[in-house]
Design a protein around this motif. Structure first.
Motif, PDB file in Angstrom:
ATOM      1  N   ARG A 268       0.776  -1.138   0.029  1.00 32.08           N
ATOM      2  CA  ARG A 268       0.218  -0.008  -0.137  1.00 32.08           C
ATOM      3  C   ARG A 268       0.971   1.320   0.062  1.00 32.08           C
ATOM      4  O   ARG A 268       0.717   2.301  -0.735  1.00 32.08           O
ATOM      5  CB  ARG A 268      -0.915   0.118   1.392  1.00 32.08           C
ATOM      6  CG  ARG A 268      -1.707   1.266   1.193  1.00 32.08           C
ATOM      7  CD  ARG A 268      -2.790   0.952   2.302  1.00 32.08           C
ATOM      8  NE  ARG A 268      -3.684  -0.337   2.439  1.00 32.08           N
ATOM      9  CZ  ARG A 268      -3.589  -1.027   3.388  1.00 32.08           C
ATOM     10  NH1 ARG A 268      -2.367  -1.081   4.398  1.00 32.08           N
ATOM     11  NH2 ARG A 268      -4.295  -1.998   3.348  1.00 32.08           N
ATOM     12  N   GLN A 269       1.961   1.013   0.882  1.00 28.76           N
ATOM     13  CA  GLN A 269       2.776   2.308   0.671  1.00 28.76           C
ATOM     14  C   GLN A 269       3.546   2.554  -0.547  1.00 28.76           C
ATOM     15  O   GLN A 269       3.714   3.803  -0.985  1.00 28.76           O
ATOM     16  CB  GLN A 269       3.888   1.999   1.743  1.00 28.76           C
ATOM     17  CG  GLN A 269       3.690   2.159   3.197  1.00 28.76           C
ATOM     18  CD  GLN A 269       4.486   1.576   4.322  1.00 28.76           C
ATOM     19  OE1 GLN A 269       5.562   1.502   3.782  1.00 28.76           O
ATOM     20  NE2 GLN A 269       4.284   1.389   5.591  1.00 28.76           N
ATOM     21  N   ALA A 270       3.885   1.592  -1.351  1.00 27.62           N
ATOM     22  CA  ALA A 270       4.534   1.637  -2.743  1.00 27.62           C
ATOM     23  C   ALA A 270       3.596   2.319  -3.577  1.00 27.62           C
ATOM     24  O   ALA A 270       3.727   3.191  -4.449  1.00 27.62           O
ATOM     25  CB  ALA A 270       4.972   0.162  -3.216  1.00 27.62           C
ATOM     26  N   VAL A 271       2.106   1.956  -3.444  1.00 27.01           N
ATOM     27  CA  VAL A 271       1.175   2.488  -4.368  1.00 27.01           C
ATOM     28  C   VAL A 271       1.283   4.143  -4.101  1.00 27.01           C
ATOM     29  O   VAL A 271       0.950   4.872  -4.850  1.00 27.01           O
ATOM     30  CB  VAL A 271      -0.133   1.807  -4.155  1.00 27.01           C
ATOM     31  CG1 VAL A 271      -1.093   2.611  -4.924  1.00 27.01           C
ATOM     32  CG2 VAL A 271       0.056   0.604  -4.430  1.00 27.01           C
ATOM     33  N   ASP A 327       7.358   4.968 -15.406  1.00 23.93           N
ATOM     34  CA  ASP A 327       8.446   4.809 -14.458  1.00 23.93           C
ATOM     35  C   ASP A 327       7.940   4.608 -13.125  1.00 23.93           C
ATOM     36  O   ASP A 327       8.397   3.844 -12.424  1.00 23.93           O
ATOM     37  CB  ASP A 327       9.330   6.409 -14.437  1.00 23.93           C
ATOM     38  CG  ASP A 327      10.308   6.482 -15.588  1.00 23.93           C
ATOM     39  OD1 ASP A 327      10.641   5.442 -16.234  1.00 23.93           O
ATOM     40  OD2 ASP A 327      10.723   7.655 -15.659  1.00 23.93           O
ATOM     41  N   GLU A 328       6.976   5.412 -12.603  1.00 24.96           N
ATOM     42  CA  GLU A 328       6.196   5.053 -11.514  1.00 24.96           C
ATOM     43  C   GLU A 328       5.698   3.489 -11.492  1.00 24.96           C
ATOM     44  O   GLU A 328       5.989   2.893 -10.499  1.00 24.96           O
ATOM     45  CB  GLU A 328       5.173   5.984 -11.195  1.00 24.96           C
ATOM     46  CG  GLU A 328       5.505   7.079 -10.832  1.00 24.96           C
ATOM     47  CD  GLU A 328       4.355   8.287 -10.744  1.00 24.96           C
ATOM     48  OE1 GLU A 328       3.365   7.794 -11.459  1.00 24.96           O
ATOM     49  OE2 GLU A 328       4.504   9.429 -10.165  1.00 24.96           O
ATOM     50  N   ALA A 329       5.028   2.998 -12.587  1.00 29.75           N
ATOM     51  CA  ALA A 329       4.401   1.672 -12.519  1.00 29.75           C
ATOM     52  C   ALA A 329       5.687   0.867 -12.476  1.00 29.75           C
ATOM     53  O   ALA A 329       5.513  -0.284 -11.734  1.00 29.75           O
ATOM     54  CB  ALA A 329       3.754   1.749 -13.958  1.00 29.75           C
ATOM     55  N   THR A 330       6.706   1.030 -13.132  1.00 31.28           N
ATOM     56  CA  THR A 330       7.712  -0.118 -13.108  1.00 31.28           C
ATOM     57  C   THR A 330       8.393  -0.100 -11.869  1.00 31.28           C
ATOM     58  O   THR A 330       8.915  -1.165 -11.235  1.00 31.28           O
ATOM     59  CB  THR A 330       8.938   0.438 -14.150  1.00 31.28           C
ATOM     60  OG1 THR A 330       8.468   0.466 -15.543  1.00 31.28           O
ATOM     61  CG2 THR A 330      10.085  -0.623 -14.217  1.00 31.28           C
ATOM     62  N   ARG A 331       8.682   1.047 -11.215  1.00 28.01           N
ATOM     63  CA  ARG A 331       9.160   1.013  -9.919  1.00 28.01           C
ATOM     64  C   ARG A 331       8.165   0.256  -8.792  1.00 28.01           C
ATOM     65  O   ARG A 331       8.706  -0.502  -7.887  1.00 28.01           O
ATOM     66  CB  ARG A 331       9.302   2.668  -9.298  1.00 28.01           C
ATOM     67  CG  ARG A 331      10.099   2.452  -7.858  1.00 28.01           C
ATOM     68  CD  ARG A 331      10.553   3.869  -7.601  1.00 28.01           C
ATOM     69  NE  ARG A 331       9.395   4.684  -7.227  1.00 28.01           N
ATOM     70  CZ  ARG A 331       8.899   5.795  -8.016  1.00 28.01           C
ATOM     71  NH1 ARG A 331       9.350   6.127  -9.232  1.00 28.01           N
ATOM     72  NH2 ARG A 331       7.816   6.430  -7.740  1.00 28.01           N
ATOM     73  N   VAL A 332       7.034   0.464  -8.726  1.00 27.57           N
ATOM     74  CA  VAL A 332       6.127  -0.341  -7.701  1.00 27.57           C
ATOM     75  C   VAL A 332       6.079  -1.923  -8.008  1.00 27.57           C
ATOM     76  O   VAL A 332       5.915  -2.555  -7.342  1.00 27.57           O
ATOM     77  CB  VAL A 332       4.939   0.115  -7.798  1.00 27.57           C
ATOM     78  CG1 VAL A 332       4.597   1.825  -7.136  1.00 27.57           C
ATOM     79  CG2 VAL A 332       4.056   0.392  -8.999  1.00 27.57           C
ATOM     80  N   ASP A 335       9.164  -3.192  -7.044  1.00 30.29           N
ATOM     81  CA  ASP A 335       9.110  -3.409  -5.426  1.00 30.29           C
ATOM     82  C   ASP A 335       8.425  -4.431  -4.855  1.00 30.29           C
ATOM     83  O   ASP A 335       8.642  -5.392  -4.269  1.00 30.29           O
ATOM     84  CB  ASP A 335       8.653  -2.049  -4.939  1.00 30.29           C
ATOM     85  CG  ASP A 335       8.644  -2.206  -3.304  1.00 30.29           C
ATOM     86  OD1 ASP A 335       7.586  -2.207  -2.850  1.00 30.29           O
ATOM     87  OD2 ASP A 335       9.847  -2.047  -2.754  1.00 30.29           O
ATOM     88  N   ALA A 336       7.185  -4.615  -5.542  1.00 24.22           N
ATOM     89  CA  ALA A 336       6.136  -5.868  -5.341  1.00 24.22           C
ATOM     90  C   ALA A 336       6.872  -7.149  -5.641  1.00 24.22           C
ATOM     91  O   ALA A 336       6.651  -8.110  -4.911  1.00 24.22           O
ATOM     92  CB  ALA A 336       4.884  -5.528  -6.026  1.00 24.22           C
TER      93      ALA A 336
END
Length: 370
Positions: A268-271, A327-332, A335-336
């Motif tokens: 949830r924090q990553a989102v 970039d945001e999508a790739t990062r989260v 991370d998951a």
């Protein structure tokens, strides 16, 4: 069914005769029954079961309360399959024009049905469900189930079942191949269609197990004979790598698959770090990321690749619709994936890129929800 199928020399001779062009269905059906494979009749010249009687064809007729099977009739297809030699004699002795089907589930079999149909390739995400194939990979020459199954096997460091000389393989009249395996695990593997929209192992690769049947070797249709390939006439045990792939692609009943879990706090924090709190897009992304991170509690058999691919595809659709950046999508997603499968960055990144690429061409409509 016994762990090892014993085939006598006389049985082998009978099987060879039944697999010839001059096939005798009664011989084929009897041979199959001796292996512990329940059999049922197929319509003359076809690979589909004989039609139901008039009573069983009435709309709303319930198979569970039907007397036909108990009374020795062949209504309801593979549900009527039997090992009773008197019934087999009754069916094929009086109707030698009938083909022979084997009920794969009760027989303890998993049959990989490889097709070679000439048709247009589907979207990349359907070629190997759960395995990302990026847009940069050249698919020239990939044309059928032999190719997709071969690619899947190569990715797992295994030989393709199509080349497995240790087990019974049967060439179909249409140019396909049935690869027969024993199910020694006791799992209730489910059927699938590789060219359908539901569960699938690979494009143009069907699976015949519980809830289905397969045409017996030696069966003759106007298109040709279902003819064994090579010397092996009994199934080998289902390879471990293939069992893992069947589990990954959803071929076990839903009760055996871990259910969706609440969104873990760190996911949830990553989102939120990717711009969360903005509405429906974040709720959608949080849901698919939760499925990915929940795989951390299940080291194997959690369909991780499929879930990561689905999350990546969803994220790509959200990017295309303007809900977050690539970039945001790739990062989260990374991370998951790292939380679920630490140390597998290269594999996970390939899946993420493939899923994102497919999703970017299909903006995800959220129906105006806030």
């Amino acid at each position: 069914m016994a762990a090892e199928l014993q085939v006598s020399r006389s049985d082998q001779r009978q099987f060879a005769r039944s697999a010839s062009v001059a096939s005798q269905p009664l011989t084929t059906a009897s041979w199959c029954a001796r292996q512990g494979w329940p059999v049922h009749p197929l319509a003359p010249g076809r690979k589909t079961p004989v039609g139901n009687c008039e009573v069983c064809r009435v709309q709303g007729h319930a198979r569970g309360g039907c007397d036909c099977i108990r009374e020795g009739r062949w209504c309801h297809g593979f549900h009527a399959a039997t090992l009773d030699f008197d019934r087999i004699q009754q069916w094929w002795g009086s109707r030698p024009d009938l083909g022979v089907g084997v009920a794969t589930g009760p027989a303890g079999l998993v049959v990989i049905d490889i097709d070679a149909h000439a048709c247009e390739l589907p979207d990349r995400d359907r070629l190997l469900p759960g395995v990302g194939i990026s847009a940069g990979i050249d698919l020239t020459g990939l044309a059928n189930g032999f190719h997709t199954l071969g690619v899947l096997a190569a990715l797992r460091g295994a030989a393709s079942p199509a080349d497995d000389e240790s087990t019974l393989r049967v060439r179909t009249p249409s140019g396909g191949l049935h690869v027969w395996y024993r199910n020694d695990s006791g799992h209730r593997w489910q059927c699938s269609s590789g060219s359908g929209g539901g569960r699938a192992l690979a494009w143009q690769v069907d699976v015949r197990a519980h809830g289905g049947y397969i045409v017996a070797p030696g069966t003759v249709t106007p298109a040709g004979v279902y003819r064994p390939v090579g010397p092996m006439r009994v199934p080998a045990a289902l390879p471990a790598w293939l069992a893992r792939e069947l589990e990954r692609t959803g071929h076990l009943p839903s009760a055996s698959v871990p259910g969706t879990r609440p969104v873990p706090p760190r996911a949830r924090q990553a989102v939120l770090a990717a711009g969360g709190g903005r509405g429906a897009g974040d709720r959608v992304l949080a849901g698919v990321l939760a499925e990915v991170t929940a795989c951390a509690a299940v080291p194997k058999g959690a369909a991780f690749s499929e879930k990561l691919n689905r999350a990546s595809y969803t994220a790509g659709g959200l990017v295309a619709a303007g809900h977050l950046t690539e970039d945001e999508a790739t990062r989260v997603l990374q991370d998951a994936a790292e939380r679920a499968r630490p140390g597998q960055q290269r594999r996970c990144l390939a899946i993420i890129r493939g899923g994102l690429s497919a999703g970017l061409s299909r903006p995800l409509s959220l129906g105006g929800r806030a």
